[in-house]
Structure formats: C-alpha cells, structure tokens
Write a protein that holds these residues in place. Structure first.
Motif, short mmCIF file in Angstrom:
data_model
loop_
_atom_site.label_atom_id
_atom_site.label_comp_id
_atom_site.label_asym_id
_atom_site.label_seq_id
_atom_site.Cartn_x
_atom_site.Cartn_y
_atom_site.Cartn_z
N ALA A 109 0.85 -1.20 0.00
CA ALA A 109 0.00 0.00 0.00
C ALA A 109 0.88 1.25 0.00
O ALA A 109 0.65 2.18 -0.77
CB ALA A 109 -0.91 -0.01 1.23
N MET A 110 1.92 1.25 0.83
CA MET A 110 2.79 2.43 0.90
C MET A 110 3.59 2.62 -0.39
O MET A 110 3.82 3.75 -0.83
CB MET A 110 3.74 2.32 2.09
CG MET A 110 3.03 2.45 3.43
SD MET A 110 4.17 2.48 4.82
CE MET A 110 4.89 4.11 4.66
N THR A 111 3.99 1.51 -0.99
CA THR A 111 4.78 1.61 -2.22
C THR A 111 3.94 2.21 -3.34
O THR A 111 4.37 3.11 -4.07
CB THR A 111 5.31 0.21 -2.64
OG1 THR A 111 6.00 -0.34 -1.53
CG2 THR A 111 6.23 0.30 -3.84
N VAL A 112 2.69 1.73 -3.46
CA VAL A 112 1.83 2.26 -4.52
C VAL A 112 1.51 3.73 -4.24
O VAL A 112 1.45 4.55 -5.16
CB VAL A 112 0.54 1.41 -4.66
CG1 VAL A 112 -0.41 2.03 -5.67
CG2 VAL A 112 0.89 -0.01 -5.07
N PHE A 113 1.36 4.07 -2.99
CA PHE A 113 1.14 5.48 -2.65
C PHE A 113 2.29 6.33 -3.20
O PHE A 113 2.08 7.35 -3.85
CB PHE A 113 1.02 5.64 -1.13
CG PHE A 113 0.63 7.02 -0.70
CD1 PHE A 113 -0.68 7.33 -0.39
CD2 PHE A 113 1.58 8.03 -0.60
CE1 PHE A 113 -1.04 8.61 0.01
CE2 PHE A 113 1.23 9.31 -0.21
CZ PHE A 113 -0.08 9.61 0.09
#
Ligand SMILES: Nc1nc2c(c(=O)[nH]1)N[C@H]1C(S)=C(S)[C@@H](COP(=O)(O)OP(=O)(O)OC[C@H]3O[C@@H](n4cnc5c(N)ncnc54)[C@H](O)[C@@H]3O)O[C@H]1N2
Ligand code: MOO
Length: 408
Positions: A312-316
């Motif tokens: 989730a953080m990477t895609v953010f």
C-alpha cells in the motif's frame, strides 16, 4: 474468475492525471507563521529593495577602499575617525579620502565610503585616529541596496513548497499573510474482517490496522488534509456506504485491502456500483503492489491499494505522489544518493520492482544492502533507509553495481 491486465506505473499515473486534469485546487490566505510546508499559489513579487540601504556585513570602519591600498602592519595608513554610525539610524556622516567612520555589522554605510575594513585589521590610536593595517577591495564587506532582493523581482514562484528560507524571505519583505493552495482532502478506508482498531484487544486471527496510520502519515507528508478514516468489514453494503461517505467529505478516497481477486474482495464491485466511470484500471506492473485499482466515482479519484502494508505504501509513493505533485504544480527533486549494491537482487518479470535497502557509509562511499522481507512485513520498510527501482526491462541488480537510492 476475473484476473487483472496490468498496466505500467507510468500509464497508471497518466490515467489519473488525464482523468482528473480538471481538478483545481483552491487557495487560501494564511499567516506567515502557518505557511511552512504549504505550496505558494501566486508568485510573490517584491515591492521593495532588500536591504533598503547599503549595509556593512562586519564590525569595522567605513573607508574609501583606495586609501587602504598597500597598507600593512608595519606601514599602516592613518585615517581620521569622523564619527560612528548608530545601529538602526540613518547616518548623515560623509566619508572622504583620509577619513573613516565606525560601522557596526548591519549598520548603514555613510556616503562617500566604498568598503569596510574589519576592526581586527585596524588599530585605534586615539578617539580621532585609526591605523589601517590591511588593504580592502572596493565594495568589500558591503551588501548593496537591493543586492538581496530588487523591487519588482519574483522572490518565490508559484508552486514552491515553502521551506524555512522562503518564510525568511517573505519576512524580509514584511509579508505577513501568504496565499497558498488549499490542501486536497483525503479519506482513508481500511477493509477486512480481520482488521481491528489499534486500541482494541488483539484476538487471535485479528490484525491491527496499520494502513490507516501509515497512509495518513504519507498523506500528510505530501500535503494532503486527512478528513477521516474508517475500518470496514468485507461487506459490500458497508463498503459502498463508507466510500460514499468518503466521497462526500473529500477529494480523494484511498482504500486498502480487498483489491485482489479473492471471493471477499468487494472493492471493485463497490466502486463500480456508484455510477460514473468506475474502475479505470485494475493491476499495475509494480512489485509490491500489483493488485491496485484506479477508479473514478462521482467524478473523484478513488484508489484501491493492496492490503499488504508495504504494498500500500509503495503504490502510494509510485502513483499517488506524482498526481499530488501535479495538482500542486510542484516539481520536487527527490533526495537520492548513489550506492554500491552489496548483494544481488532478482527482479520480478514484467514489473518495476521496488527494493528497500539499508545504507552504510564506509570511507566516504555508500553501500546499499537489499532487504529480502515480504510486503506483509511493515519492518521491511520501517527499518529501511531508502529504495531502488529495478525497471521492468532489467534483469535484477548485481552485487557491485552502483545504483541511485531514493532516500525515505
Ligand atoms: N490469486 C491471487 N491472489 C493474490 C494476488 C494475485 O495476484 N492473485 N496478489 C497478492 C498480492 S501481491 C497482494 S499485495 C494481495 C493484495 O490483496 P488485497 O488488496 O485483496 O488485500 P487483502 O487480501 O485484504 O489483504 C492482504 C494482507 O494485508 C493485510 N491487511 C489488509 N489491510 C490491512 C491493514 N489496514 N493493516 C494491516 N494489514 C492489513 C491483510 O490482513 C492480509 O494479510 O493479494 C495477494 N493475493
Ligand atoms: O505485490 Mo503484493 O503487493 O506483493 O504484496
């Protein structure tokens, strides 16, 4: 079962930029004290000169530079002290050849003087006599009127994220109110029957809600205003209601979990049931983070991020951040260093692979060690110092290679 056709990260970013190109941020006026880290809405144009008058940059004597030429300790130049410039006062003193006046650091340069000799390079013989023991160049130790800022000069451009130096520049011009972009609002939804609030008792099989917190922090970091967040069960009706509520309160809704293709992954269905364009893309060629949804509901951006916290953080970082930068017309240069890889790391075929690394500095050289943790492990990111991106066409990264590392 329906599987996703993945698109490149760049395509995903472009889909969002294109679909939401009419998103316009409003502006607001804030006090200078509240302007730090906000983005400037309009060029700031100076109405004054800074400084307003020629000033000394040292404690010393305002002189005619030519008088000092050839001066040494043994053969000093003798000058007459005609007075003293008082800090904060306009001076009426006039310096001419053979004369000098004391000026404190920041004090006004008297008429006729064209340099300041530092006090330590002089010797005061008596109240009226100064020995100059070193030469100074014309304009030495003087900051000229308007040398810092000129009248009608663009001091800070629209789209700059205001840092402490910008705040100082605005203060120097007496600007106490600043027009900045209003922050886009974001609403965050965590989904999953297993997800519980971080203050609830952890029962066996349950998972604490990491994503709401990490995504809230990431949102704040890039200049979004978090207007709310909620945990919802894997329940179509509850999820739909939460998204509707989020759409009412915000400009962007971020969901995490339920974006894959499992039987209880309702995100796609819930978004599509809201009318409008619905899901625009499902699946991005990124590791971690492939099962990402990009959607438009009620004309607003909805992103379904994968449930795994690191994904989730990477895609953010890869997808949401570039869109927000565009909204703000920002052109941020990400801090990076170049480091030598200490180990091989394989890439995932057909995807841009984000590899989190630890950095060490030895004898002036940086070394990056890849972390091999899984995307469900938050420490894979929280213990990392940065990341590298192995692009889709590359076959991994080799030990000894020099790579650009994006610092976290
Ligand atoms: N058949 C397939 N299965 C999966 C695929 C695939 O391509 N085909 N992709 C895998 C990948 S990669 C990921 S990433 C996950 C993403 O799945 P979902 O977005 O549906 O997420 P969930 O299944 O709901 O959760 C995954 C994992 O993350 C935990 N989680 C969820 N939300 C939170 C939260 N707020 N805080 C902390 N942890 C959270 C959840 O408990 C799960 O363990 O799909 C794979 N499957
Ligand atoms: O790509 Mo998933 O997002 O590996 O964990």
């Amino acid at each position: 079962m329906e599987f996703f056709k993945t698109i490149l990260i760049e395509e995903a970013v472009n889909i969002i930029k294109e679909e939401f190109k009419d998103y316009k941020l409003e502006s607001e006026i804030v006090d200078l004290d509240d302007a730090y880290d906000k983005v400037l809405y309009e060029d700031v144009i100076s109405k004054e000169f800074v400084p307003e008058f020629d000033r000394s940059t040292v404690d010393g004597y305002a002189i005619v530079a030519e008088d000092s030429y050839g001066s040494t300790d043994t053969i000093p130049t003798v000058l007459e002290i005609i007075g003293e410039v008082k800090m904060g006062d306009r001076t009426e003193l006039v310096v001419s050849s053979g004369k000098c006046a004391y000026v404190p650091t920041g004090g006004m340069i008297p008429k006729g003087a064209n340099a300041v000799i530092m006090i330590e390079n002089t010797e005061k013989m008596d109240e009226k006599t100064l020995l100059v023991q070193k030469p100074v160049r014309i304009q030495e130790n003087i900051i000229k009127r308007g040398e810092d800022i000129k009248e009608n000069e663009v001091v800070i451009e629209r789209g700059k994220k205001l840092n402490p130096a910008h705040i100082g520049a605005l203060a120097s011009l007496g600007i106490s109110k600043v027009q900045v972009f209003k922050k886009p609002k974001v609403f965050i939804i965590s989904t999953g029957d297993e997800i519980i609030g971080i203050e609830e008792k952890l029962e066996f099989g349950k998972i604490r809600d990491i994503n709401s917190y990490s995504l809230k922090a990431q949102s704040k970091k890039i200049g979004l205003e978090v207007v709310g967040n909620i945990i919802v069960k894997d329940d179509f009706i509850q999820l739909k209601e939460a998204i509707l509520d989020g759409l009412e309160k915000s400009d962007i809704v971020l969901l995490s979990g339920g974006s894959s293709v499992g039987e209880r992954d309702y995100t796609k269905e819930a978004i599509n049931s809201l009318g409008g364009k619905g899901v625009l893309a499902h699946g991005i060629s990124i590791k971690p983070g492939k099962p990402t949804l990009i959607a438009s509901a009620k004309g607003k951006l909805v992103i379904g991020l994968p449930g795994h916290p690191v994904s989730a953080m990477t895609v953010f970082m890869a997808v949401v951040e570039p869109f927000i930068e565009k909204l703000y017309s920002l052109n941020t240069i990400k801090p990076t260093i170049f480091a030598q890889m200490t180990e091989n790391f394989p890439s995932s075929a057909g995807k841009d692979t984000y590899v989190f690394v630890n950095i060490k500095k030895e004898e002036g050289k940086y070394y990056a060690t890849p972390k091999f943790g899984k995307s469900g492990m938050i420490t894979n990111l929280s213990k990392a110092d940065g990341y590298i991106v192995i692009k889709i066409h590359e076959e991994g990264v080799n030990k000894g290679e020099i790579r650009e590392v994006y610092l976290l």
